[in-house]
Design a protein around this motif. Structure first.
Motif, short mmCIF file in Angstrom:
data_model
loop_
_atom_site.label_atom_id
_atom_site.label_comp_id
_atom_site.label_asym_id
_atom_site.label_seq_id
_atom_site.Cartn_x
_atom_site.Cartn_y
_atom_site.Cartn_z
N LEU A 28 3.88 6.53 16.71
CA LEU A 28 2.46 6.85 16.84
C LEU A 28 1.80 5.91 17.86
O LEU A 28 1.04 6.33 18.74
N VAL A 29 2.11 4.62 17.74
CA VAL A 29 1.53 3.63 18.65
C VAL A 29 2.05 3.86 20.07
O VAL A 29 1.29 3.81 21.05
N GLU A 30 3.32 4.16 20.15
CA GLU A 30 3.93 4.41 21.47
C GLU A 30 3.22 5.59 22.16
O GLU A 30 2.89 5.53 23.34
N GLU A 31 2.95 6.63 21.37
CA GLU A 31 2.30 7.82 21.91
C GLU A 31 0.89 7.50 22.39
O GLU A 31 0.46 7.97 23.44
N ALA A 32 0.17 6.68 21.59
CA ALA A 32 -1.20 6.31 21.96
C ALA A 32 -1.19 5.53 23.27
O ALA A 32 -2.02 5.73 24.16
N ILE A 33 -0.20 4.64 23.41
CA ILE A 33 -0.13 3.81 24.62
C ILE A 33 0.24 4.68 25.83
O ILE A 33 -0.42 4.64 26.86
N SER A 34 1.26 5.53 25.65
CA SER A 34 1.73 6.28 26.82
C SER A 34 0.75 7.39 27.22
O SER A 34 0.62 7.70 28.39
N SER A 35 0.06 7.97 26.23
CA SER A 35 -0.86 9.06 26.58
C SER A 35 -2.27 8.53 26.90
O SER A 35 -3.11 9.28 27.37
N ALA A 36 -2.52 7.25 26.56
CA ALA A 36 -3.85 6.65 26.71
C ALA A 36 -4.89 7.40 25.89
O ALA A 36 -6.07 7.43 26.22
N GLU A 37 -4.43 8.04 24.78
CA GLU A 37 -5.35 8.79 23.89
C GLU A 37 -5.15 8.25 22.47
O GLU A 37 -4.02 7.94 22.09
N PRO A 38 -6.23 8.21 21.67
CA PRO A 38 -6.04 7.79 20.28
C PRO A 38 -5.15 8.78 19.53
O PRO A 38 -5.15 9.97 19.84
N ARG A 39 -4.38 8.29 18.59
CA ARG A 39 -3.49 9.15 17.80
C ARG A 39 -3.69 8.82 16.32
O ARG A 39 -3.95 7.67 15.96
N GLU A 40 -3.53 9.83 15.47
CA GLU A 40 -3.78 9.61 14.04
C GLU A 40 -2.71 10.32 13.22
O GLU A 40 -2.26 11.41 13.62
N SER A 41 -2.29 9.74 12.13
CA SER A 41 -1.40 10.47 11.23
C SER A 41 -1.45 9.87 9.82
O SER A 41 -1.93 8.76 9.62
N ILE A 42 -0.96 10.67 8.87
CA ILE A 42 -0.90 10.20 7.49
C ILE A 42 0.54 9.74 7.25
O ILE A 42 1.48 10.39 7.68
N PHE A 43 0.67 8.62 6.56
CA PHE A 43 1.97 7.98 6.44
C PHE A 43 2.18 7.50 5.01
O PHE A 43 1.28 6.91 4.41
N GLN A 44 3.35 7.82 4.47
CA GLN A 44 3.67 7.31 3.13
C GLN A 44 4.79 6.28 3.26
O GLN A 44 5.93 6.65 3.56
N PRO A 45 4.48 4.99 3.07
CA PRO A 45 5.53 3.97 3.22
C PRO A 45 6.68 4.25 2.26
O PRO A 45 6.45 4.68 1.13
N LEU A 46 7.88 4.01 2.74
CA LEU A 46 9.10 4.26 1.94
C LEU A 46 9.02 3.54 0.60
O LEU A 46 8.66 2.37 0.54
N GLY A 47 9.34 4.27 -0.45
CA GLY A 47 9.42 3.66 -1.77
C GLY A 47 8.09 3.25 -2.37
O GLY A 47 8.06 2.56 -3.37
N ARG A 48 6.99 3.67 -1.76
CA ARG A 48 5.68 3.31 -2.33
C ARG A 48 4.88 4.58 -2.56
O ARG A 48 5.06 5.58 -1.87
N GLN A 49 4.01 4.53 -3.57
CA GLN A 49 3.24 5.71 -3.95
C GLN A 49 2.01 5.91 -3.06
O GLN A 49 1.27 6.85 -3.22
N ARG A 50 1.84 5.01 -2.10
CA ARG A 50 0.62 4.99 -1.32
C ARG A 50 0.57 6.02 -0.21
O ARG A 50 1.61 6.37 0.34
N MET A 51 -0.63 6.48 0.15
CA MET A 51 -0.80 7.28 1.35
C MET A 51 -1.68 6.46 2.30
O MET A 51 -2.75 6.01 1.92
N LEU A 52 -1.20 6.28 3.54
CA LEU A 52 -1.97 5.50 4.51
C LEU A 52 -2.37 6.39 5.67
O LEU A 52 -1.58 7.23 6.11
#
Ligand code: ADP
Length: 393
Positions: free
Chosen positions: A99-123
């Motif tokens: 995601l960060v790589e895409e933001a840097i290379s495209s020079a555009e903000p990028r957003e996504s929902i991410f669930q860390p491995l083994g955790r119940q959280r949504m980030l």
């Protein structure tokens, strides 16, 4: 508001990165903000600490230059080890790095929902390129677990309501179509009463949904009054008696004399008891037994807890009420879910019994609104016991 702070931070970061670039031409600071002795640096730190979101600053090679404590906690990182390391090694997930790589290379903000491995959280991750990506990027991390749970329960609610409405509406439609073909009068009479039953089912669903939404939004004020429990139980039994007699069920009440009064909203707890007795009679075959008992108990202080009581129960003196039946019982896998909205053990098994699957969800809200707890123990094929605790007056 948060986005205003984020923009402010962004401006600060850009100026810091600029300053840092100027300085790195002559010296090698360990990490970006710590190395900036100017007013921007302390402002940046103050803002990064006050900010609810996690904040990670990476350079153009996606090496971490700064992260706040929130990012460390949300992404489960070790801050002392993090500065200077590659993002992928730290986050241990290609999604974050990509995601960060895409933001840097495209020079555009990028957003996504991410669930860390083994955790119940949504980030929610938001990567914002700095200076068109030439200075790296800022990664904002927000915990949206609660939001996504809310979103899921909203979707489930809509799906459940439409499912519950579809069945009675489909049979009303069928009955009306048959009536339009002018069947003999006795058949028409029977169909009309079936229509009335289906309309009653829809009305009950709408009323219970309304009640649940009132309770959940905190619009139901409980009128707590010291109340004797024996007459309350007696009234609930009287109300359910016709149903018990129809199925030839035997009911027993065991309430000791001189029980302390309960500090409750009599109507609401009466409604809970009625619901439990109604279920006991609904799910017990003809000729079965239903028992309702009440007693005073002490929780904590080394006293033995009632079976299955939730660990979250507050200590002290409580009234314990139980409703036991020797009916069909509840499979172990379903037991922990029956207090959820719309949960029915087995739709095929309970279809003829009727019901919305909302009764126990309402009961749970009402009992917990009094500070008590409600739970159940059951053996499939042998019967169930529902327990609830009420505060002593
Ligand atoms: P319903 O309107 O379907 O009775 P409830 O929320 O009161 O909704 O109950 C949820 C489900 O829990 C029921 O559909 C049934 O499957 C199960 N259940 C509740 N009480 C009993 C009981 N005494 N014996 C067996 N199953 C029960």
């Amino acid at each position: 508001m948060e986005w205003i702070i984020a923009t402010l931070l962004l401006a600060l970061v850009v100026s810091l990165v600029w300053g840092w670039r100027q300085r790195t031409r002559t010296q090698q600071p360990p990490s970006l903000p710590e190395s900036s002795p100017d007013a921007f640096s302390s402002l940046f730190h103050a803002a990064a600490v006050a900010f609810d979101d996690g904040l990670v600053l990476v350079d153009v090679d996606r090496r971490v230059r700064y992260l706040n404590a929130q990012a460390e906690e949300l992404l489960n990182l070790n801050r002392t080890m993090s500065v200077g390391q590659g993002l992928i090694a730290l986050a241990r997930d290609y999604q974050v790095d990509a995601l960060v790589e895409e933001a840097i290379s495209s020079a555009e903000p990028r957003e996504s929902i991410f669930q860390p491995l083994g955790r119940q959280r949504m980030l929610r991750l938001r990567a914002v390129p700095l200076d068109h990506g030439t200075q790296g990027a800022l990664l904002l991390v927000r915990d949206v677990t609660q939001l996504s749970q809310l979103e899921r329960s909203r979707r489930d609610l809509v799906a459940n309501v439409s499912h519950e409405l579809r069945t009675p509406l489909a049979s009303i439609k069928l009955l009306v179509e048959t009536l339009q073909s002018e069947p003999p009068a006795p058949v028409a009479q029977r169909m009309l009463s079936q229509i009335a039953q289906e309309v009653d089912a829809i009305t009950q669903l709408v009323e219970e949904l309304h009640e649940l939404s009132q309770i959940e939004s905190g619009r139901v004020a409980l009128q707590l009054v010291p109340t004797p429990v024996a007459p309350l139980i007696e009234r609930a039994i009287e109300r359910i008696r016709p149903q018990l007699e129809r199925k030839n069920l035997q009911i027993t009440a065991r309430v000791p004399d001189h029980l302390p009064h309960a500090l409750i909203d009599e109507n609401r707890i009466g409604q809970v008891l009625l619901n439990l007795l109604h279920n006991a009679s609904k799910f017990t075959p003809d000729g079965g037994r239903v028992t309702i008992e009440a007693d005073v108990i002490t929780i904590g202080n080394g006293s033995p807890a009632p079976p299955g009581m939730p660990l979250s129960h507050l200590p002290g003196q409580w009234l314990l009420v139980s409703v036991t039946d020797n009916g069909i019982g509840i499979p172990a896998n379903d037991l922990s879910r029956i207090f959820e909205r719309f949960y029915k053990v087995d739709r095929a098994r309970t279809r003829n019994a009727g019901g919305t699957g909302l009764g126990l969800a309402i009961a749970k809200h009402l009992v917990e609104g009094h500070g008590g707890r409600i739970w159940a123990l059951s053996v499939e094929g042998e019967g169930s016991t529902f327990y609830l605790t009420l505060p002593v007056s």
